[in-house]
Design an enzyme around this catalytic site. Structure first.
Site, PDB file in Angstrom:
ATOM      1  N   HIS A 230       0.864  -1.178   0.000  1.00 50.05           N
ATOM      2  CA  HIS A 230       0.000   0.000   0.000  1.00 50.05           C
ATOM      3  C   HIS A 230       0.903   1.231   0.000  1.00 50.05           C
ATOM      4  O   HIS A 230       1.580   1.510   0.998  1.00 50.05           O
ATOM      5  CB  HIS A 230      -0.921  -0.004   1.218  1.00 50.05           C
ATOM      6  N   GLU A 233       1.396   3.975   2.823  1.00 53.03           N
ATOM      7  CA  GLU A 233       1.794   3.535   4.162  1.00 53.03           C
ATOM      8  C   GLU A 233       3.316   3.619   4.296  1.00 53.03           C
ATOM      9  O   GLU A 233       4.028   2.625   4.411  1.00 53.03           O
ATOM     10  CB  GLU A 233       1.259   2.130   4.422  1.00 53.03           C
ATOM     11  N   HIS A 328       3.006  -3.050   7.136  1.00 55.57           N
ATOM     12  CA  HIS A 328       2.010  -2.035   6.795  1.00 55.57           C
ATOM     13  C   HIS A 328       2.018  -0.914   7.828  1.00 55.57           C
ATOM     14  O   HIS A 328       2.739  -0.973   8.824  1.00 55.57           O
ATOM     15  CB  HIS A 328       0.613  -2.663   6.755  1.00 55.57           C
ATOM     16  N   GLU A 401       1.804  -4.354  11.603  1.00 48.64           N
ATOM     17  CA  GLU A 401       1.251  -3.003  11.498  1.00 48.64           C
ATOM     18  C   GLU A 401       2.020  -2.055  12.418  1.00 48.64           C
ATOM     19  O   GLU A 401       2.450  -2.444  13.505  1.00 48.64           O
ATOM     20  CB  GLU A 401      -0.227  -3.001  11.920  1.00 48.64           C
TER      21      GLU A 401
END
Length: 503
Positions: A230, A233, A328, A401
């Site tokens: 992504h 990010e 991420h 994350e």
């Protein structure tokens, strides 16, 4: 947010036809209504036509207030989060309010004190704006959509100011970084081009291990790490760089890890999206982290190349693919944390929890309590879910994350905003955790990363910094009441948990 799902009715703020946006603004001059002639100082010039830039439209609301529209991801209007633009032709002491009016998400860390990033030509280091000057609220003038407004004071007329959602990390920066590593001619660092994106940008694959592990017939324990699927990010790239920097270092732990493991790292899976300034999608508007089941070599070439390599390693009897970690950034939660899979085999499920528990012990910003394990059907196309179902019971797949904003140290309530260095430190701690997981501690004593030795001049500069207070941008010298009110700010309140950081 890495694995979040937004169905059409829940995609967030509405964007009507009157908000139609094409490409990025390019040296767009905002002139007062009815004004003719050359722009004067204070007639702001906005620009986002640069690598990873994003700003689609500017509307002047009043003399000091501007509505700013994020350009949606290319070929996909649903995603509007990342922004990155410059402002020039400013006037000294000019105070403004910028309203980001078309976010596609309603939940945001702006509610918890997150603030946009800013730098200028004379102060090139990114810093966060003071949270007291940032407001996040529903705005009746924009169909009750959520708006993020921030007040700012320009203090140097010759400067060009740049604002961004988070610390940018461009494709070009990434290439320069890999070039610098390659020039060091380390016999345990290997760089190859696994493929190309639709726009012919490189899909780099790094292999970090002892040369003995790459000899023909050698058995390999592989840790596979991917990042930046992504593109918006950006913390993903800093964490990934921290992992790489540690693994190629001469730290005793890194030396042991290279002897025992083979690290395969694809740090930037979506180079086109990164270059274009998209938040979630590729050039053609696809969320690549939903296409692991059947990636197309023409539409999703980078994903296709990585999947082929992983399947090839899985089918090699000499290769044991031990870990897959996809990095991420998260837009609504604090700290670092992980997503894992749920298995029918209870023993495998319990073993899967070991790595995040160990990481929690090594990294103060990693939260095991925020770590969760699921098999949600809407995540079936993610790397974590697909590979978790493909690989055997000795393999563990995670999404790592990290918050766009901050972490909360255990036992406290204070939010500590992430810096570029803090993101990279998390990466170093991820790498160090493999030593604990494989119980290699007897091989090397666990020691802190040594501080670099400073020359006499650097020591003196550091001492002066410790004795004198840091320089404060004029924006921080006056009370917040000095700023003109933003639309709707009287009804909005933000619970800021962290101290403001000077610019």
């Amino acid at each position: 947010m890495a694995e979040g799902s937004q169905s059409a009715p829940e995609a967030g703020n509405d964007m009507g036809n009157d908000d139609a946006i094409g490409g990025n603004v390019s040296k767009y001059i905002v002139l007062p209504t009815g004004y003719c002639g050359q722009p004067k100082k204070g007639h702001l010039i906005f620009d986002a036509c640069f690598e990873s830039g994003n700003l689609g439209r500017v509307d002047q609301v009043s003399e000091f207030e501007y509505d700013l529209f994020i350009r949606p991801d290319t070929c996909n209007p649903r995603f509007r989060v990342w922004f990155n633009f410059t402002v020039e032709n400013v006037k000294e002491s000019q105070r403004v309010i910028f309203n980001i009016v078309n976010f596609s998400k309603t939940k945001s860390l702006y509610r918890d004190g997150m603030a946009p990033m800013v730098k200028s030509t004379s102060r090139p280091k990114w810093q966060r704006l003071p949270p007291k000057n940032v407001y996040y609220y529903r705005c009746p003038d924009h169909r009750k959509n959520y708006v993020m407004s921030f007040a700012f004071c320009f203090d140097r007329e010759e400067d060009i100011y740049q604002f961004a959602y988070c610390y940018p990390y461009t494709y070009t920066r990434f290439q320069h970084y890999l070039d610098s590593l390659q020039k060091r001619n380390m016999d345990y660092f290997f760089r190859e081009q696994l493929g190309q994106s639709v726009q012919q940008r490189k899909l780099d694959l790094l292999t970090i291990t002892s040369p003995d592990n790459l000899r023909e017939g050698a058995e390999q324990k592989v840790v596979f790490i991917t990042g930046r699927v992504h593109p918006g990010e950006t913390p993903s790239s800093f964490v990934c760089q921290g992992i790489i920097d540690f693994l190629v270092s001469q730290h005793p732990i890194a030396c042991v890890l290279r002897e025992y493991l083979v690290f395969k790292i694809a740090p930037m899976l979506n180079p086109d999206g990164v270059y274009l300034g998209n938040y979630r999608c590729s050039l053609m508007g696809f969320d690549l982290n939903r296409h692991w089941l059947d990636p197309s070599p023409w539409v999703h070439p980078t994903l296709h190349g990585v999947k082929q390599l992983i399947v090839q390693m899985y089918n090699d009897p000499k290769t044991s693919l031990e870990f897959y970690i996809d990095i991420h950034a998260h837009s609504t939660m604090m700290n670092g944390f992980m997503y894992g899979n749920i298995f029918e085999d209870e023993e495998r499920f319990q073993r899967q929890a070991i790595f995040p528990k160990l990481l929690c012990q090594n990294a103060e910003d990693f939260s095991y309590s925020s770590t969760s394990f699921n098999r949600d059907a809407v995540k079936a196309g993610t790397g974590r879910r697909f590979l978790g179902g493909l690989l055997d019971h000795t393999s563990y797949c995670y999404t790592l994350e990290v918050s766009f904003y901050s972490y909360i140290i255990s036992g406290t309530t204070a939010a500590v905003p992430y810096t570029e260095e803090a993101y990279m430190k998390l990466g170093r701690n991820v790498a160090r955790t493999f030593l604990d997981y494989y119980r290699l501690n007897p091989v090397v004593e666990k020691v802190a990363i040594p501080m670099p030795r400073l020359r006499n001049k650097e020591i003196e500069v550091q001492r002066r910094k410790e004795k004198s207070p840091p320089y404060k941008h004029p924006l921080l010298r006056g009370p917040a009441s000095n700023y003109p009110n933003s639309k709707g700010d009287k009804k909005s309140s933000v619970n800021h948990k962290d101290p403001s950081t000077p610019f």
